[in-house]
Design a protein around this motif. Sequence first.
Motif, PDB file in Angstrom:
ATOM      1  N   HIS A  24     -32.978  19.264   8.040  1.00  0.00           N
ATOM      2  CA  HIS A  24     -33.819  17.762   8.149  1.00  0.00           C
ATOM      3  C   HIS A  24     -34.738  17.459   8.113  1.00  0.00           C
ATOM      4  O   HIS A  24     -35.295  16.749   8.079  1.00  0.00           O
ATOM      5  CB  HIS A  24     -32.478  17.533   9.853  1.00  0.00           C
ATOM      6  CG  HIS A  24     -30.922  17.595   9.264  1.00  0.00           C
ATOM      7  ND1 HIS A  24     -30.832  17.736   7.892  1.00  0.00           N
ATOM      8  CD2 HIS A  24     -30.655  17.947  10.426  1.00  0.00           C
ATOM      9  CE1 HIS A  24     -29.180  18.030   7.959  1.00  0.00           C
ATOM     10  NE2 HIS A  24     -28.973  17.911   9.284  1.00  0.00           N
TER      11      HIS A  24
ATOM     12  N   ILE B  37     -32.216  13.084  15.594  1.00  0.00           N
ATOM     13  CA  ILE B  37     -31.044  13.449  15.464  1.00  0.00           C
ATOM     14  C   ILE B  37     -30.481  13.515  17.086  1.00  0.00           C
ATOM     15  O   ILE B  37     -30.704  14.606  18.064  1.00  0.00           O
ATOM     16  CB  ILE B  37     -30.858  14.660  15.090  1.00  0.00           C
ATOM     17  CG1 ILE B  37     -31.008  15.324  13.544  1.00  0.00           C
ATOM     18  CG2 ILE B  37     -29.347  15.514  14.983  1.00  0.00           C
ATOM     19  CD1 ILE B  37     -31.269  15.908  12.720  1.00  0.00           C
TER      20      ILE B  37
ATOM     21  N   ILE C 237     -27.724   9.831  13.783  1.00  0.00           N
ATOM     22  CA  ILE C 237     -26.977  10.307  13.069  1.00  0.00           C
ATOM     23  C   ILE C 237     -25.671  10.232  13.072  1.00  0.00           C
ATOM     24  O   ILE C 237     -24.429  10.185  11.472  1.00  0.00           O
ATOM     25  CB  ILE C 237     -27.275  11.761  11.942  1.00  0.00           C
ATOM     26  CG1 ILE C 237     -26.410  12.580  13.093  1.00  0.00           C
ATOM     27  CG2 ILE C 237     -29.289  11.748  11.973  1.00  0.00           C
ATOM     28  CD1 ILE C 237     -27.383  13.555  12.890  1.00  0.00           C
TER      29      ILE C 237
ATOM     30  N   ASN D 182     -26.395   9.960   8.362  1.00  0.00           N
ATOM     31  CA  ASN D 182     -26.253  11.523   8.494  1.00  0.00           C
ATOM     32  C   ASN D 182     -26.900  12.265   7.244  1.00  0.00           C
ATOM     33  O   ASN D 182     -26.668  11.815   5.819  1.00  0.00           O
ATOM     34  CB  ASN D 182     -24.980  11.917   8.305  1.00  0.00           C
ATOM     35  CG  ASN D 182     -24.750  13.422   8.737  1.00  0.00           C
ATOM     36  OD1 ASN D 182     -25.468  13.893   8.436  1.00  0.00           O
ATOM     37  ND2 ASN D 182     -24.390  13.142  10.478  1.00  0.00           N
TER      38      ASN D 182
ATOM     39  N   ALA E 163     -30.258   8.901   5.060  1.00  0.00           N
ATOM     40  CA  ALA E 163     -30.778   9.431   6.697  1.00  0.00           C
ATOM     41  C   ALA E 163     -32.139   9.629   6.647  1.00  0.00           C
ATOM     42  O   ALA E 163     -33.127   8.999   7.192  1.00  0.00           O
ATOM     43  CB  ALA E 163     -30.016   9.862   6.794  1.00  0.00           C
TER      44      ALA E 163
END
Length: 375
Positions: free
Chosen positions: A15, A115, A140, A160, A354
């Motif tokens: 991420h 997150i 998320i 997400n 996201a």
Amino acid sequence: MKYYLIAGEASGDLHGSNLMKTLKEVDAEADFRYYGGDLMQAQGGTLVKHYADMAFMGFLEVAMNLRTILKNIKKCKEDILQNQPDVLVLIDFPGFNLKIAKFAKEQGLKVYYYISPKVWAWNQKRVLKIKRDVDKMFCILPFEVDFYHKWGMEVDYVGNPLLDAKAAFIPNQNFREENNLSGKPIIALLPGSRKQELNYILPDMLGIINSFPNHQFVIAGAPSFNNGFYQQYLNGLKVPIVFNATYDLLNIAEAALVTSGTATLETALFKVPQVVLYKGSKISIGIARMLVKIRFISLVNLIMDSKTVTELIQENCNLTTLSKELDDILKQPKRNEMLANYEILANKMGEAGASEKTARLIFRYLKSSKLFKSS
């Protein structure tokens, strides 16, 4: 602007790398320094410490490695002070990151969190610390927005990031040939990225192989380990191990055995029926059972708010039960039922974007705060 990111495990590395990619697009002067992994390093900047040296699973394991953890925290604080970033971007990894957030806020630094920690699962009063130490929270999971609102905190829901990663995935058409895989249907083994997870769970995954002679089992290797590391678990079994190709593996898998974590959601997004496993030390699991106040442990079931995938935890994670549950999802009606629920899950998850949305919000908030200071 100077961005200091902290990701402490494989999912955070993924991420974080996607976030960095978009930040470079919106901020031509983006300068990165980070705790992360290979994926973030591929985006440039300076890798201060690899997550492979930081991740410890379970209450007992954390206690046993407390000296190392405290040393890592101290060095991180010193590095942040020395580099004075415009913003600290924390990515999940709450045991470490919440301590860094408190320190950074005391130093007058901007603290953004991408997150959310799973504060809704246990010890919910931690929200008060987040409210005190975090300037912006990017969530998320849809239900997190209402959760934080009840505590008087406004957050941004960005969707997400796994949807971003899946949307960017381009299948390797030669995956089987390049990894010397047979033509048999594949059972993907996703045992996790931490040594403790592998020690507790991989032996059970491998222990049922002989019960499924018509399938080929393939391990998704964690990028922080090499092929030789996994041989200690195989005991002569000829099980292929693929690295940096989990999505290619899921793309052709008929079913999967997955350690609880982000990988359960990734597996569902690839429409692969799965059994979710979780094991730890008896002390850690005992403490967790006293503290954790949620019905499920897998993200799939939490988002669906129902039992979509079977979760085998601790004593229920044994060769007999695991073999039965895997056999069930290879057959009807269990298989079709799970696939139908995956479609509902996909609708709940929404669209990709996201990482891009979060990066643009981060840059916009930073620009606004600088303009406010200069006016």
